[in-house]
Design a protein around this motif. Structure first.
Motif, PDB file in Angstrom:
ATOM      1  N   SER A   1      -4.560  -8.419  -6.266  1.00 46.14           N
ATOM      2  CA  SER A   1      -4.722  -6.974  -6.356  1.00 46.14           C
ATOM      3  C   SER A   1      -6.134  -6.550  -5.963  1.00 46.14           C
ATOM      4  CB  SER A   1      -4.454  -6.542  -7.805  1.00 46.14           C
ATOM      5  OG  SER A   1      -4.806  -5.190  -7.984  1.00 46.14           O
TER       6      SER A   1
ATOM      7  N   GLU B   1       2.995   5.496 -13.042  1.00 43.22           N
ATOM      8  CA  GLU B   1       2.243   5.091 -11.836  1.00 43.22           C
ATOM      9  C   GLU B   1       1.314   6.233 -11.428  1.00 43.22           C
ATOM     10  OE1 GLU B   1       4.545   3.305  -8.612  1.00 43.22           O
ATOM     11  OE2 GLU B   1       3.184   4.222  -7.171  1.00 43.22           O
TER      12      GLU B   1
ATOM     13  N   GLY C   1       4.826   2.190  -5.704  1.00 39.38           N
ATOM     14  CA  GLY C   1       4.568   0.826  -6.183  1.00 39.38           C
ATOM     15  C   GLY C   1       5.771   0.258  -6.908  1.00 39.38           C
TER      16      GLY C   1
ATOM     17  N   GLU D   1       0.832  -1.208   0.000  1.00 40.02           N
ATOM     18  CA  GLU D   1       0.000   0.000   0.000  1.00 40.02           C
ATOM     19  C   GLU D   1       0.861   1.250   0.000  1.00 40.02           C
ATOM     20  OE1 GLU D   1      -2.636   0.281   3.356  1.00 40.02           O
ATOM     21  OE2 GLU D   1      -3.905   1.759   2.348  1.00 40.02           O
ATOM     22  N   SER D   2       0.320   2.272  -0.604  1.00 42.33           N
ATOM     23  CA  SER D   2       0.984   3.566  -0.590  1.00 42.33           C
ATOM     24  C   SER D   2       0.329   4.432   0.496  1.00 42.33           C
ATOM     25  CB  SER D   2       0.803   4.221  -1.965  1.00 42.33           C
ATOM     26  OG  SER D   2       1.524   5.422  -2.033  1.00 42.33           O
TER      27      SER D   2
ATOM     28  N   SER E   1      -6.409  -1.328  -8.279  1.00 39.24           N
ATOM     29  CA  SER E   1      -4.969  -1.395  -8.565  1.00 39.24           C
ATOM     30  C   SER E   1      -4.628  -2.336  -9.719  1.00 39.24           C
ATOM     31  CB  SER E   1      -4.213  -1.862  -7.309  1.00 39.24           C
ATOM     32  OG  SER E   1      -4.644  -1.155  -6.171  1.00 39.24           O
TER      33      SER E   1
ATOM     34  N   CYS F   1      -1.612   6.352  -8.742  1.00 41.84           N
ATOM     35  CA  CYS F   1      -2.741   5.417  -8.753  1.00 41.84           C
ATOM     36  C   CYS F   1      -2.626   4.486  -7.555  1.00 41.84           C
ATOM     37  CB  CYS F   1      -2.797   4.625 -10.059  1.00 41.84           C
ATOM     38  SG  CYS F   1      -1.500   3.404 -10.231  1.00 41.84           S
TER      39      CYS F   1
ATOM     40  N   PHE G   1      -2.498  -1.126 -12.727  1.00 42.44           N
ATOM     41  CA  PHE G   1      -1.072  -0.939 -12.418  1.00 42.44           C
ATOM     42  C   PHE G   1      -0.317  -2.261 -12.559  1.00 42.44           C
ATOM     43  CE2 PHE G   1       2.714   0.658 -10.578  1.00 42.44           C
ATOM     44  CZ  PHE G   1       3.159  -0.252  -9.631  1.00 42.44           C
ATOM     45  N   TYR G   2      -0.853  -3.311 -11.941  1.00 45.48           N
ATOM     46  CA  TYR G   2      -0.133  -4.585 -11.962  1.00 45.48           C
ATOM     47  C   TYR G   2      -0.162  -5.265 -13.330  1.00 45.48           C
ATOM     48  CZ  TYR G   2       0.443  -3.978  -7.026  1.00 45.48           C
ATOM     49  OH  TYR G   2       0.805  -3.456  -5.816  1.00 45.48           O
TER      50      TYR G   2
ATOM     51  N   ILE H   1      -2.146   1.186  -5.481  1.00 45.33           N
ATOM     52  CA  ILE H   1      -1.302   0.010  -5.723  1.00 45.33           C
ATOM     53  C   ILE H   1      -1.621  -1.096  -4.727  1.00 45.33           C
ATOM     54  CG2 ILE H   1       0.624   1.328  -6.702  1.00 45.33           C
ATOM     55  CD1 ILE H   1       1.960   0.835  -3.804  1.00 45.33           C
ATOM     56  N   SER H   2      -2.739  -0.958  -4.030  1.00 45.63           N
ATOM     57  CA  SER H   2      -3.031  -1.879  -2.924  1.00 45.63           C
ATOM     58  C   SER H   2      -3.221  -3.309  -3.389  1.00 45.63           C
ATOM     59  CB  SER H   2      -4.294  -1.421  -2.185  1.00 45.63           C
ATOM     60  OG  SER H   2      -4.124  -0.123  -1.703  1.00 45.63           O
TER      61      SER H   2
END
Lengths: 72, 201, 166
Positions: free
Chosen positions: B159, C18, B135, B116-117, B163, C21, B166-167, C23-24
């Motif tokens: 995910s 990125e 990330g 997590e951010s 998210s 966004c 992103f992945y 990223i969880s």
């Protein structure tokens, strides 16, 4: 949890059968033998803790609707 | 005791790097302290989400004291990225190998239990995010940990829906995993890890 | 051990993509420790209040379990567990979906279901009172309707108080 930056060496005495298992797992998992032993240690610590707290360990086959208690 | 190594983040809105530290082996106390530090900004962001009738991430109201207890076991490792005195991102990984589902199957994979951010870095939560690249930096750390464990850089995670995009850029999307409430399961092969670090497709 | 690092140039490019966004990622299952224990620690009356609340609310809205399962997109067998098994602690995601469909306040429902710590003594007390007044019957009679409405009123008031505090 401390992160170990130094490593210590130990000699492991295994029977032929045990070494065979170690080598097979190492090959199947594409892990070094040391990495396999470390995996075993981690799994054992987790399982041991939960068993000590009174939980039970089961294997389950959802397709056959079967559950088997692991006696450890 | 945790160890540190140099890393970096990108200042949002600028094309410049900010020096950061990867903090490897965070303790339970450090993990909890980070969540406490993030909580006020999360709560602030929650108001906005409630107004918009958006669901908020479930793990925001986990009992983190229980989750942090996992760090008593060798199998779990917590890594953070710190910049300007605050933790900007967190990751918890299991070094008890999972089996790869992407070919070749059955190989050891590092599983990322949580990543997590910090809330102030997210454009969905704040008007002006502070840092970007959390990330990327944490994925980099995960690959490094995977290598260290002998897993060849292979990593996997489930995910949250927000998210997935992103992945999907860097990992193989294996689709919804019904054993994890339909969350999409992603895996990064050793080759994908190499491409992630070196660039190229 | 070789240190794996991407170049600063590549990092800047990837970080720009990125772009703040989310990223969880969350491995829910392994981190759900000891579901049954959570339920027991909560206390039977509280958990009973949760089961009964879901059941009564569903019936008050004239929905079958199948209706709820379909509309809330939850598994029917999980709904059965929620309404009938007091030691079962539902997934947080399921509680969210039920709260959404049945128009119940999420934070309080999470407490009652065993997924979050009890916020106030008032909530606990109201849950115990509701549990005591509830019985497992086929139809919701006027007394049960009243008990349900009063309990939901307390939950909503609790939510209002917490919002004001923040």
């Amino acid at each position: 949890m401390a992160i170990e930056t130094t490593k210590r060496t130990m000699t492991l005495n295994l029977t032929d059968a045990e070494m065979q298992v170690l080598e097979t797992l190492s090959s199947q998992k594409d892990l070094s033998k040391t990495a396999v032993i470390r995996q075993a240690l981690r799994l054992y610590q987790l399982v041991d803790h939960r068993l000590a707290s009174g939980e039970k360990l089961f294997f389950e086959d959802e397709a056959k609707r079967q559950k088997e208690l692991m006696m450890i | 005791m945790s160890s540190r190594r140099k890393s970096r983040l990108k200042r949002a809105g600028k094309n410049e790097l900010a020096p950061a530290d990867i903090v490897d082996g965070l303790s339970k106390e450090e993990l909890l302290a980070t969540h406490l530090d993030w909580q006020p900004d999360r709560l602030e962001a929650l108001k906005g989400l409630l107004d918009a009738k958006e669901p908020w991430p479930e793990h925001w109201h986990w009992d983190w004291s229980k989750k942090a207890g996992l760090l008593d076991f060798m199998a779990y490792r917590c890594i953070g990225i710190e910049c300007e005195g605050r933790m900007q991102g967190l990751m918890m990984a299991s070094t008890l190998a999972r089996s790869s589902r992407v070919g070749p199957t059955g190989r050891a994979v590092l599983y990322v239990e949580y990543i997590e951010s910090a809330p102030w870095n997210l454009k969905d939560l704040v008007d002006e995010p502070k840092f970007s690249g959390v990330g990327i930096a944490l994925l980099e750390a995960a690959i490094e940990l995977s290598e260290e464990e002998g897993f060849g850089g292979r990593i996997a995670l489930h995910s949250l829906p927000q998210s997935e995009a992103f992945y999907r850029k860097y990992m193989t999307d294996m689709g919804p995993d019904q054993s994890h409430e339909g969350l999409c399961y992603f895996e990064m092969s050793a080759e994908q890890a190499r491409l992630f670090l070196e660039g190229g497709k | 051990m070789k240190v794996m690092r991407m170049s600063d140039e590549l990092f800047l490019k990837r970080a720009a993509e990125e772009d703040g966004c989310m990223i969880s990622a969350v491995g829910l299952q392994p981190l759900h420790a000891k579901k049954a224990e959570s339920g027991q620690q909560l206390g039977e009356p509280i958990r009973f209040a949760f089961s009964t609340l879901i059941s009564y609310r569903r019936r008050a809205l004239r929905m079958t379990m199948e209706d709820v399962a379909q509309k809330a997109k939850v598994e029917l067998d999980e709904l059965l567990e929620i309404e009938e098994n007091l030691s079962y602690v539902p997934e947080v995601r399921t509680v969210h979906r039920l709260a959404d469909l049945l128009k119940l306040p999420i934070p309080q429902l999470l407490v009652l279901s065993g997924n979050a710590k009890a916020a106030t003594a008032e909530l606990t007390e109201a849950a115990v009172r509701f549990a005591a007044r509830s019985r497992a019957v086929e139809k919701l009679n006027p007394e049960q309707s009243n008990a349900l409405n009063e309990f939901v009123k307390v939950l909503v008031e609790q939510k209002g108080k917490e919002t004001v505090k923040k």
